[in-house]
Design a protein around this motif. Sequence first.
Motif, PDB file in Angstrom:
ATOM      1  N   GLY A  47       0.717  -1.096  -0.012  1.00 27.56           N
ATOM      2  CA  GLY A  47       0.103   0.080   0.113  1.00 27.56           C
ATOM      3  C   GLY A  47       1.076   1.393  -0.205  1.00 27.56           C
ATOM      4  O   GLY A  47       2.195   1.071  -0.214  1.00 27.56           O
ATOM      5  N   ILE A  48       0.382   2.307   0.218  1.00 27.98           N
ATOM      6  CA  ILE A  48       1.253   3.352   0.295  1.00 27.98           C
ATOM      7  C   ILE A  48       2.489   3.444   1.145  1.00 27.98           C
ATOM      8  O   ILE A  48       2.731   2.646   2.067  1.00 27.98           O
ATOM      9  CB  ILE A  48       0.566   4.863   0.805  1.00 27.98           C
ATOM     10  N   ALA A  49       3.674   3.626   0.531  1.00 30.64           N
ATOM     11  CA  ALA A  49       5.113   3.916   1.029  1.00 30.64           C
ATOM     12  C   ALA A  49       5.570   5.363   0.792  1.00 30.64           C
ATOM     13  O   ALA A  49       5.704   5.720   0.008  1.00 30.64           O
ATOM     14  CB  ALA A  49       5.833   3.109   0.325  1.00 30.64           C
ATOM     15  N   ALA A  50       5.300   5.937   1.864  1.00 28.51           N
ATOM     16  CA  ALA A  50       5.370   7.493   1.881  1.00 28.51           C
ATOM     17  C   ALA A  50       6.721   7.830   2.827  1.00 28.51           C
ATOM     18  O   ALA A  50       7.087   7.193   4.079  1.00 28.51           O
ATOM     19  CB  ALA A  50       4.273   8.311   2.827  1.00 28.51           C
ATOM     20  N   GLY A  51       7.446   8.922   2.622  1.00 27.90           N
ATOM     21  CA  GLY A  51       8.680   9.368   3.273  1.00 27.90           C
ATOM     22  C   GLY A  51       9.772   8.506   3.622  1.00 27.90           C
ATOM     23  O   GLY A  51       9.991   7.799   2.794  1.00 27.90           O
ATOM     24  N   ALA A  52      10.319   8.242   4.887  1.00 27.05           N
ATOM     25  CA  ALA A  52      11.066   7.535   4.993  1.00 27.05           C
ATOM     26  C   ALA A  52      10.557   5.958   5.046  1.00 27.05           C
ATOM     27  O   ALA A  52      11.412   5.056   4.380  1.00 27.05           O
ATOM     28  CB  ALA A  52      11.589   7.590   6.337  1.00 27.05           C
ATOM     29  N   GLY A  53       9.403   5.655   5.027  1.00 27.76           N
ATOM     30  CA  GLY A  53       8.896   4.371   4.645  1.00 27.76           C
ATOM     31  C   GLY A  53       9.146   3.869   3.480  1.00 27.76           C
ATOM     32  O   GLY A  53       9.514   2.839   2.889  1.00 27.76           O
ATOM     33  N   CYS A  54       9.106   5.061   2.411  1.00 27.13           N
ATOM     34  CA  CYS A  54       9.479   4.751   1.043  1.00 27.13           C
ATOM     35  C   CYS A  54      10.740   4.363   0.767  1.00 27.13           C
ATOM     36  O   CYS A  54      11.132   3.363  -0.093  1.00 27.13           O
ATOM     37  CB  CYS A  54       8.784   5.963   0.163  1.00 27.13           C
ATOM     38  N   ASN A  55      11.763   5.103   1.170  1.00 32.34           N
ATOM     39  CA  ASN A  55      13.074   4.958   0.984  1.00 32.34           C
ATOM     40  C   ASN A  55      13.684   3.817   1.636  1.00 32.34           C
ATOM     41  O   ASN A  55      14.529   3.193   1.185  1.00 32.34           O
ATOM     42  CB  ASN A  55      13.774   6.418   1.344  1.00 32.34           C
ATOM     43  N   LEU A  56      13.011   3.533   3.057  1.00 33.25           N
ATOM     44  CA  LEU A  56      13.448   2.068   3.521  1.00 33.25           C
ATOM     45  C   LEU A  56      13.095   1.062   2.569  1.00 33.25           C
ATOM     46  O   LEU A  56      13.722   0.050   2.240  1.00 33.25           O
ATOM     47  CB  LEU A  56      12.453   1.645   4.905  1.00 33.25           C
ATOM     48  N   ALA A  57      11.806   1.053   1.721  1.00 42.32           N
ATOM     49  CA  ALA A  57      11.383   0.132   0.770  1.00 42.32           C
ATOM     50  C   ALA A  57      12.526  -0.090  -0.145  1.00 42.32           C
ATOM     51  O   ALA A  57      12.851  -1.024  -0.588  1.00 42.32           O
ATOM     52  CB  ALA A  57      10.118   0.376   0.303  1.00 42.32           C
ATOM     53  N   LEU A  58      12.978   1.145  -0.724  1.00 37.58           N
ATOM     54  CA  LEU A  58      13.644   1.242  -1.929  1.00 37.58           C
ATOM     55  C   LEU A  58      15.233   0.817  -1.547  1.00 37.58           C
ATOM     56  O   LEU A  58      15.887   0.354  -2.588  1.00 37.58           O
ATOM     57  CB  LEU A  58      13.920   2.560  -2.537  1.00 37.58           C
ATOM     58  N   ALA A  59      15.508   0.497  -0.301  1.00 33.70           N
ATOM     59  CA  ALA A  59      16.787  -0.062   0.101  1.00 33.70           C
ATOM     60  C   ALA A  59      16.845  -1.417  -0.214  1.00 33.70           C
ATOM     61  O   ALA A  59      17.939  -2.177   0.089  1.00 33.70           O
ATOM     62  CB  ALA A  59      17.076   0.314   1.670  1.00 33.70           C
ATOM     63  N   GLY A  60      15.693  -2.170  -0.556  1.00 32.09           N
ATOM     64  CA  GLY A  60      15.779  -3.759  -0.862  1.00 32.09           C
ATOM     65  C   GLY A  60      16.340  -4.025  -1.934  1.00 32.09           C
ATOM     66  O   GLY A  60      16.784  -3.128  -2.898  1.00 32.09           O
ATOM     67  N   ASP A  61      16.644  -5.379  -2.270  1.00 30.68           N
ATOM     68  CA  ASP A  61      17.378  -5.823  -3.430  1.00 30.68           C
ATOM     69  C   ASP A  61      16.159  -5.834  -4.743  1.00 30.68           C
ATOM     70  O   ASP A  61      16.790  -5.819  -5.706  1.00 30.68           O
ATOM     71  CB  ASP A  61      17.921  -7.141  -3.324  1.00 30.68           C
ATOM     72  N   PHE A  62      15.194  -6.408  -4.252  1.00 27.58           N
ATOM     73  CA  PHE A  62      14.091  -6.442  -5.225  1.00 27.58           C
ATOM     74  C   PHE A  62      13.045  -5.766  -4.592  1.00 27.58           C
ATOM     75  O   PHE A  62      12.709  -6.137  -3.391  1.00 27.58           O
ATOM     76  CB  PHE A  62      13.765  -7.874  -5.637  1.00 27.58           C
ATOM     77  N   VAL A  63      12.318  -4.849  -5.473  1.00 29.96           N
ATOM     78  CA  VAL A  63      10.837  -4.114  -4.866  1.00 29.96           C
ATOM     79  C   VAL A  63       9.972  -4.430  -5.766  1.00 29.96           C
ATOM     80  O   VAL A  63       9.725  -4.247  -6.886  1.00 29.96           O
ATOM     81  CB  VAL A  63      11.305  -2.728  -4.591  1.00 29.96           C
ATOM     82  N   LEU A  64       8.817  -5.075  -5.071  1.00 32.90           N
ATOM     83  CA  LEU A  64       7.650  -5.219  -5.959  1.00 32.90           C
ATOM     84  C   LEU A  64       6.560  -4.447  -5.255  1.00 32.90           C
ATOM     85  O   LEU A  64       6.484  -4.400  -4.010  1.00 32.90           O
ATOM     86  CB  LEU A  64       6.993  -6.737  -5.711  1.00 32.90           C
ATOM     87  N   ALA A  65       5.665  -4.348  -5.787  1.00 33.76           N
ATOM     88  CA  ALA A  65       4.528  -3.153  -5.472  1.00 33.76           C
ATOM     89  C   ALA A  65       3.249  -3.699  -5.862  1.00 33.76           C
ATOM     90  O   ALA A  65       3.127  -3.994  -7.138  1.00 33.76           O
ATOM     91  CB  ALA A  65       4.802  -1.772  -5.591  1.00 33.76           C
ATOM     92  N   SER A  66       1.969  -3.587  -4.935  1.00 31.95           N
ATOM     93  CA  SER A  66       0.585  -3.934  -5.328  1.00 31.95           C
ATOM     94  C   SER A  66       0.446  -2.644  -6.283  1.00 31.95           C
ATOM     95  O   SER A  66       0.896  -1.499  -6.352  1.00 31.95           O
ATOM     96  CB  SER A  66      -0.125  -3.770  -4.184  1.00 31.95           C
ATOM     97  N   GLU A  67      -0.438  -3.059  -7.633  1.00 33.92           N
ATOM     98  CA  GLU A  67      -0.905  -2.146  -8.484  1.00 33.92           C
ATOM     99  C   GLU A  67      -1.779  -0.984  -7.871  1.00 33.92           C
ATOM    100  O   GLU A  67      -1.832   0.192  -8.344  1.00 33.92           O
ATOM    101  CB  GLU A  67      -1.630  -2.736  -9.572  1.00 33.92           C
ATOM    102  N   GLU A  68      -2.115  -1.339  -6.661  1.00 30.60           N
ATOM    103  CA  GLU A  68      -2.921  -0.211  -5.927  1.00 30.60           C
ATOM    104  C   GLU A  68      -2.022   0.526  -4.900  1.00 30.60           C
ATOM    105  O   GLU A  68      -2.504   1.466  -4.490  1.00 30.60           O
ATOM    106  CB  GLU A  68      -3.950  -0.937  -5.037  1.00 30.60           C
ATOM    107  N   ALA A  69      -0.891   0.424  -4.801  1.00 28.09           N
ATOM    108  CA  ALA A  69       0.371   1.301  -4.067  1.00 28.09           C
ATOM    109  C   ALA A  69       0.499   2.305  -4.695  1.00 28.09           C
ATOM    110  O   ALA A  69       0.727   2.667  -5.854  1.00 28.09           O
ATOM    111  CB  ALA A  69       1.365   0.320  -3.578  1.00 28.09           C
ATOM    112  N   GLY A  70       0.976   3.407  -3.857  1.00 32.77           N
ATOM    113  CA  GLY A  70       1.773   4.544  -4.252  1.00 32.77           C
ATOM    114  C   GLY A  70       3.143   4.855  -3.436  1.00 32.77           C
ATOM    115  O   GLY A  70       3.139   4.326  -2.532  1.00 32.77           O
ATOM    116  N   LEU A  71       4.051   5.425  -4.184  1.00 32.63           N
ATOM    117  CA  LEU A  71       5.158   5.720  -3.649  1.00 32.63           C
ATOM    118  C   LEU A  71       5.127   7.203  -3.488  1.00 32.63           C
ATOM    119  O   LEU A  71       5.047   7.920  -4.541  1.00 32.63           O
ATOM    120  CB  LEU A  71       6.293   5.235  -4.378  1.00 32.63           C
ATOM    121  N   LEU A  72       5.485   7.784  -2.275  1.00 26.23           N
ATOM    122  CA  LEU A  72       5.358   9.055  -2.059  1.00 26.23           C
ATOM    123  C   LEU A  72       6.361   9.688  -1.208  1.00 26.23           C
ATOM    124  O   LEU A  72       6.853   9.409  -0.147  1.00 26.23           O
ATOM    125  CB  LEU A  72       4.147   9.408  -1.158  1.00 26.23           C
TER     126      LEU A  72
END
Length: 264
Positions: free
Chosen positions: A110-135
């Motif tokens: 689901g939504i990945a905002a602020g530092a939550g987004c950048n923590l997610a992007l620190a992974g080696d592979f990033v998959l996202a739900s088509e309903e999610a947003g990155l902010l």
Amino acid sequence: MAEPLVIVERQGATARLILNRPDRLNALTAPLLQALTQALDRLESDLSVRALLLTGAGRAFSAGQDLDEPGVMDAGDLPAALHHTLENNYHPAAMALRLHRCPVVVAINGIAAGAGCNLALAGDFVLASEEAGLLQAFARIGLIPDCGGTWLLPRLIGEARARQLAFLAEPLSARQAEAWGLINRAVPADRLLDEAQALAERLATGPTRAYQLMKRAFAESWSNGYSHQLGLEAELQRLAGASTDFAEGVAAFRAKRTPGFTGC
Ligand code: T3D
């Protein structure tokens, strides 16, 4: 008993970590970040684990820093409190994730905002739900992207798009994030966890030591010239060449069979 802030579930050689404050969209607090770092550290030394999957509970991945966190957001010296929590809570979690011995698959549910987004992007592979947003929500509240954002974004998508996300602080759809190369794949919401788990399980049967060395080589490449990087590759290849998995890979090739990597 209180619910854990980070749930850890073992499934064979994979471990799933779930950010668990769903009623606050998994907004990040010092205790949650410390729980995440501790869980990652424990899994670092558990050699039976060979791939990680990180996701969020409920409808969000994470809304970033908890903007109501007592002791931080109401601190007398707020700038000092922000600096302190970044150094002491965010950076250990980000480093433990980014440099983990195991490959890390992130499932943005689901939504990945602020530092939550950048923590997610620190992974080696990033998959996202088509309903999610990155902010990159930071500019909305007068802050700059942190938790590695100013490092990761230009490298992943180039400076023009990085500036666009940071300055305008508008949500980017998972599909657009995939088209830009910010994430690996956008998938239908009902398939996200299955696909992320399948990827984690595939990685868990791979040459774990080689993956770890690849992570180091990629990380260091940004500050190395070409010839320096060649030297680093040779050094790391020496370490990979000493692994049981290298011997197994070559033996399997010669015997025309699938290798059975053990991660050693
Ligand atoms: O050093 C430091 O400490 C600073 C570090 C900073 C790093 C950062 O991460 S800065 C960026 C912080 N995050 C944000 O600015 C995002 C704030 N949240 C939002 O913009 C929106 O909530 C979302 C776009 C993420 C989701 O919107 P929506 O409409 O789906 O949900 P909502 O209704 O806004 O939120 C639901 C609830 O969660 C709501 O509470 P309520 O009204 O039901 O009681 C909302 O207040 C709460 N919530 C959402 N985000 C946060 C939060 N509570 C605390 N902190 C949050 N970040």
